[in-house]
Enzyme design. Structure first.
Site, short mmCIF file in Angstrom:
data_model
loop_
_atom_site.label_atom_id
_atom_site.label_comp_id
_atom_site.label_asym_id
_atom_site.label_seq_id
_atom_site.Cartn_x
_atom_site.Cartn_y
_atom_site.Cartn_z
N LYS A 1 62.49 -10.93 68.55
CA LYS A 1 61.81 -9.66 68.84
C LYS A 1 60.70 -9.41 67.80
CE LYS A 1 63.48 -5.53 67.50
NZ LYS A 1 63.78 -4.10 67.45
N LYS B 1 58.67 -4.39 63.17
CA LYS B 1 57.74 -3.87 62.16
C LYS B 1 58.18 -4.19 60.74
CE LYS B 1 59.23 0.66 63.31
NZ LYS B 1 60.69 0.68 63.11
N LYS C 1 71.36 -7.41 61.57
CA LYS C 1 70.87 -6.83 60.31
C LYS C 1 71.74 -7.24 59.13
CE LYS C 1 67.44 -4.08 61.90
NZ LYS C 1 66.38 -3.11 61.73
P1 ATP Z 1 62.86 -2.57 62.42
O1 ATP Z 1 61.95 -3.73 62.20
O2 ATP Z 1 62.90 -1.63 61.25
O3 ATP Z 1 64.23 -2.95 62.88
P2 ATP Z 1 61.67 -2.16 64.99
O4 ATP Z 1 60.22 -2.51 64.89
O5 ATP Z 1 62.56 -3.14 65.61
O6 ATP Z 1 62.22 -1.71 63.57
P3 ATP Z 1 62.75 0.37 65.91
O7 ATP Z 1 62.40 1.51 65.05
O8 ATP Z 1 64.09 -0.25 65.76
O9 ATP Z 1 61.66 -0.77 65.75
O10 ATP Z 1 62.53 0.71 67.44
C1 ATP Z 1 61.85 1.83 67.94
C2 ATP Z 1 61.67 1.71 69.44
O11 ATP Z 1 60.78 0.65 69.73
C3 ATP Z 1 62.96 1.39 70.19
O12 ATP Z 1 62.94 2.08 71.42
C4 ATP Z 1 62.88 -0.08 70.42
O13 ATP Z 1 63.60 -0.48 71.57
C5 ATP Z 1 61.40 -0.27 70.61
N1 ATP Z 1 61.00 -1.62 70.19
C6 ATP Z 1 61.02 -2.10 68.93
N2 ATP Z 1 60.58 -3.36 68.89
C7 ATP Z 1 60.29 -3.68 70.17
C8 ATP Z 1 59.79 -4.85 70.79
N3 ATP Z 1 59.51 -5.94 70.09
N4 ATP Z 1 59.59 -4.86 72.12
C9 ATP Z 1 59.86 -3.74 72.86
N5 ATP Z 1 60.33 -2.61 72.33
C10 ATP Z 1 60.55 -2.56 71.01
#
Ligand code: ATP
Ligand code: LTN
Length: 338
Positions: free
Chosen positions: A201, A204, A119
């Site tokens: 990954k 969102k 980040k």
């Molecule tokens: P950001 O983009 O703001 O970093 P994010 O989409 O990565 O957010 P988080 O809010 O960080 O999502 O994650 C929420 C939950 O969803 C966590 O348990 C994380 O492990 C899971 N998660 C997020 N992205 C993935 C992914 N691509 N595959 C599997 N699990 C995910």
């Protein structure tokens, strides 16, 4: 004499940041498991808005997404009768415990966190202290509720490990205070990758909307995005190294249908990527349709959502206060005279 035959259920805590609209990564990696677990565990699910501001957010968007996040939890199948749902900033004990824990967390261990490194690279103009101490707040979230199990995607494993380390260190210094939490990471869906760069990954907050599938978007959008998903130049639907894009789509298809990779390879034998992508897109859209319909229905009922939010915060605050009082006593804070 009254006999208490009920066995105390183990406790679960998890959360998602309202930093964007939830994606199928969040759904398959986390929320789908949350739904399954609510029958066997006492579950607490949080919309972690305080974590979201470690990255700059537009205030109006953050506010809207927080309510949407709660609606999505319910639309995905979290049952307010069975589980507690609340918004992190509504329970001040998270910030309060976070301070105490930060005094029991080492600079060095925070410096090693891969999410912080990622980040900081992505937001080089805003490497704030909150981004650095993010894992401490997350440890506070988990430890406040004496959580046994934390269901997350694989990317969060390191954060659970540091929460365990902090809890063990605190227990070592001050005596038994916290339950040591275990991660729960399901095999399928543990890491869904980006549709535009399958080595990354799916996230969102990715600036490119074609990289993710939102839980709530139209059927056409979903199908179109999967059709455009980056894949290698081959044509065989096979789960093998070097085929990150196809492996990701197989993973998504498998998570939604329960089919094994072998089954999928057989199903698409002799067919090209085009047929496979269409099947993946349609399956995603079909499986998510009930969630999309329920979300639309719930969104029209703000009073209902706010009722759940308030009840959840009251219950969470009650549980959190118990742990926080214990912690304050253990570290030697003078109790406020009544
Ligand atoms: P950001 O983009 O703001 O970093 P994010 O989409 O990565 O957010 P988080 O809010 O960080 O999502 O994650 C929420 C939950 O969803 C966590 O348990 C994380 O492990 C899971 N998660 C997020 N992205 C993935 C992914 N691509 N595959 C599997 N699990 C995910
Ligand atoms: N860091 C997590 C979100 C999160 C969380 C938690 C998950 C904040 N607090 C407590 C589980 C338990 C993420 O997914 N980025």
């Amino acid at each position: 004499m009254e006999t208490n035959t009920e066995i105390k259920r183990k406790r679960i805590f998890s959360g998602v940041q309202p930093s964007g609209v939830l994606t199928i990564g969040n759904y398959l990696g986390a929320i789908k498991n949350w739904v399954t677990l609510q029958d066997d565990y006492e579950c607490i699910y949080c919309v972690v808005d305080m974590h979201a501001i470690t990255v700059r957010q537009t205030p109006a968007d953050l506010r809207r997404r927080t309510l949407e996040g709660l609606a999505l939890y319910i639309a995905c199948g979290i049952d307010p009768q069975k589980s507690t749902m609340f918004v992190q900033s509504h329970v001040p004990a998270h910030a309060e415990l976070s301070w105490v824990l930060s005094c029991n967390t080492m600079f060095g261990e925070l410096s090693r966190m891969t999410q912080f490194k990622d980040k900081s690279q992505k937001h080089a103009d805003n490497i704030n202290a909150g981004l650095f101490t993010y894992p401490v707040l997350m440890a506070a979230d988990i430890l406040l509720y004496q959580t046994d199990v934390v269901p997350v995607g694989i990317d969060q494993k390191q954060h659970i490990e540091i929460a365990r380390d902090i809890a063990e260190r605190f227990n070592g210094v001050y005596g038994d205070t916290f339950v040591i939490p275990e991660p729960y990471i399901s095999k399928t869906g543990m890491k869904i990758t980006s549709l535009t760069d399958p080595t990354k990954k799916m996230s969102k907050s990715d600036p490119n909307p074609n990289s993710y599938i939102q839980i709530i978007e139209t059927r056409d959008e979903t199908i179109k995005k999967v059709k455009r998903a980056v894949t290698d130049s081959g044509s065989e639907v096979k789960f093998e190294e070097g085929k990150d894009g196809i492996c990701n789509l197989m993973n998504i298809y498998s998570a939604f249908t329960g089919k094994s990779y072998d089954d999928i390879e057989k199903e698409f034998e002799g067919k090209g990527y085009g047929d496979f992508k269409l099947a993946v897109g349609e399956t995603c859209a079909d499986k998510l349709q009930p969630v999309r319909d329920e979300f639309a229905r719930l969104s029209a009922d703000k009073a209902y959502l706010e009722g759940i939010m308030k009840e959840g915060a009251d219950r969470a605050a009650y549980l959190a206060r118990k742990t926080l009082s214990k912690v304050y006593r253990k570290v030697g804070f003078y109790a406020k005279p009544q």
